[in-house]
Design an enzyme around this catalytic site. Sequence first.
Site, PDB file in Angstrom:
ATOM      1  N   GLY A 299       0.808  -1.222   0.000  1.00 16.60           N
ATOM      2  CA  GLY A 299       0.000   0.000   0.000  1.00 16.60           C
ATOM      3  C   GLY A 299       0.836   1.264   0.000  1.00 16.60           C
ATOM      4  O   GLY A 299       0.840   2.012  -0.973  1.00 16.60           O
ATOM      5  N   ASP A 300       1.576   1.496   1.094  1.00 19.08           N
ATOM      6  CA  ASP A 300       2.395   2.716   1.173  1.00 19.08           C
ATOM      7  C   ASP A 300       3.856   2.340   1.394  1.00 19.08           C
ATOM      8  O   ASP A 300       4.605   3.093   1.988  1.00 19.08           O
ATOM      9  CB  ASP A 300       1.876   3.629   2.289  1.00 19.08           C
ATOM     10  CG  ASP A 300       1.976   2.968   3.661  1.00 19.08           C
ATOM     11  OD1 ASP A 300       2.162   1.730   3.704  1.00 19.08           O
ATOM     12  OD2 ASP A 300       1.873   3.676   4.678  1.00 19.08           O
ATOM     13  N   GLU A 301       4.237   1.144   0.943  1.00 17.00           N
ATOM     14  CA  GLU A 301       5.611   0.677   1.131  1.00 17.00           C
ATOM     15  C   GLU A 301       6.381   0.749  -0.174  1.00 17.00           C
ATOM     16  O   GLU A 301       5.908   0.264  -1.209  1.00 17.00           O
ATOM     17  CB  GLU A 301       5.616  -0.781   1.619  1.00 17.00           C
ATOM     18  CG  GLU A 301       4.944  -0.967   2.976  1.00 17.00           C
ATOM     19  CD  GLU A 301       4.672  -2.437   3.251  1.00 17.00           C
ATOM     20  OE1 GLU A 301       3.771  -2.711   4.057  1.00 17.00           O
ATOM     21  OE2 GLU A 301       5.346  -3.298   2.646  1.00 17.00           O
TER      22      GLU A 301
END
Lengths: 188, 342
Positions: B255-257
């Site tokens: 996701g936000d990695e």
Amino acid sequence: MHGLINRAIEEFTRATYGDALWTAAATAAGADPRGFAMMRHYDTALTGKMMRELARRLSRSPRELAEDIGAWIAGVPSIRRLLRFSGSSFDAFVAALPEIQGRALMVVRGFQLPALSVSATAEGWTIVADAEPIWIHALSGMLRAMADDYGVLAVIEVAGDQLQVSVPLTAFSEGRPFSISDPLLGVA
Amino acid sequence: MRHRDLTLAGGAGLLPDEAAAAPPPALAEAALSMMPMHLLVSADGRVLSAGATLARLLQGQDRFDAAFDPIGPACIGDLARAERVFLRLRSDPARVLRGRGSLLADGAALFNLGFGIGLVDAVRAFDLTDRDFAPSDLAMELLFLHEANSAMTDELSRANLRLEEARSKAEAEAFTDPLTGLFNRRGLELSFAALRQGASIDLSQQFALVLMDLDHFKTLNDTHGHAAGDAMLREVAVRLNAATRAEDTIARTGGDEFVLLLPHFADAERLERLGQRIVASIEQPFDFNGTTCRISVSLGGALSTDYPCLDWAAMQAAADDALYRAKRAGRGCLRIAGHGSD
């Protein structure tokens, strides 16, 4: 049906009417809209469906369409050259039509075209195809195009499941140039 | 209408309309007229007769020796008795005719020749047509096959090219994150495999691995909606691209990695500076449909030079630890495994 036949229908449609018509008809017929693979065999029913879908969209009959396809194929430069190899005159070409089946099989294994038989009549020839009637219509289109190519005036009529061919004028026009040695001369 | 004899049509040449009018020829004459590639040579080497096609190759030569350089026996008598003769054209030494001969009673020799596999080239060189071959000759069939073979090969090459393009596209899609255009996890693995391959050749290959998480990305999603979150991820991708070099790999692995794989990177201080640049760039405010959004990022790095041998799993674990330290240190910063302290 051999993929080459289906590919011919596809290429004809794309070249003559555009990719959109092809995609719509292929999708409706249940064929892969990306196109046919030429070295595969397909269910013959699919080819029939394809022809009906195309004909319906063009407000034509499948037989008229088959005739157009036959004429178009004879105009594809590489195929036109292969056809011209069958005879040095239109007469010789028509007489050699029974060889087409063998020539196709010799070039592409499993590429089965209908058997054609040719008999001489008082006016010219009678051609019979051992296949669905639609093949005779495709053949009539192809023969018309080849008559033009050889520069003869030919009368080509479908009568039932037969094709009647007569040539009232053998030197009607110059025809298109053909040299067996140089493919470039044939493209023009 | 001309002849309509179907047994004759379909072949080529040698069917002149005027043939019917002349008196029937003698056997020898009839036989020779059906052999456009024949050559009749007297015992002393004079060309007595040549078929229409062969005559074009002779170009007026009337001496056998002047026209041909035989491969094998040179004497006409021996040639005529051989099972196969090969005659090189003196005017065109690359061209070898083959055939067989027959010794006649008066010492003359009759040869019937052909082009063999050189047919296609000969047709081009002498502009031959089907009338230049005997109808019983399979020359036209061979030419037909040659042409058909070329046409099929061309068509297959085109089909192959299309498949190749489709495969490249499918592969690119399989390795790409559709939202940001960055690599996905598979793309990252591929890059690492390529890096390792290079490293095995060049042992001095040094690289850095950086794991990064956006700080409080979930809050941004919850506050401004998923569309804003997606726009932010795309913007982060743009900023990461700007902050890194062309040879670096940037992947979005969750996701936000994000993950950075930075080849030719051995210096912790240099990595520290890069980390600061990335944090500063990501922290720049970002406008989404008139709303100003802000986000920061935490990074954990590991340097391959800190490991005696290439150990992907250990480097990942160490970078992950470093990322955790960065978060504990208050986020918006980089920590490097084995360097600095909390």
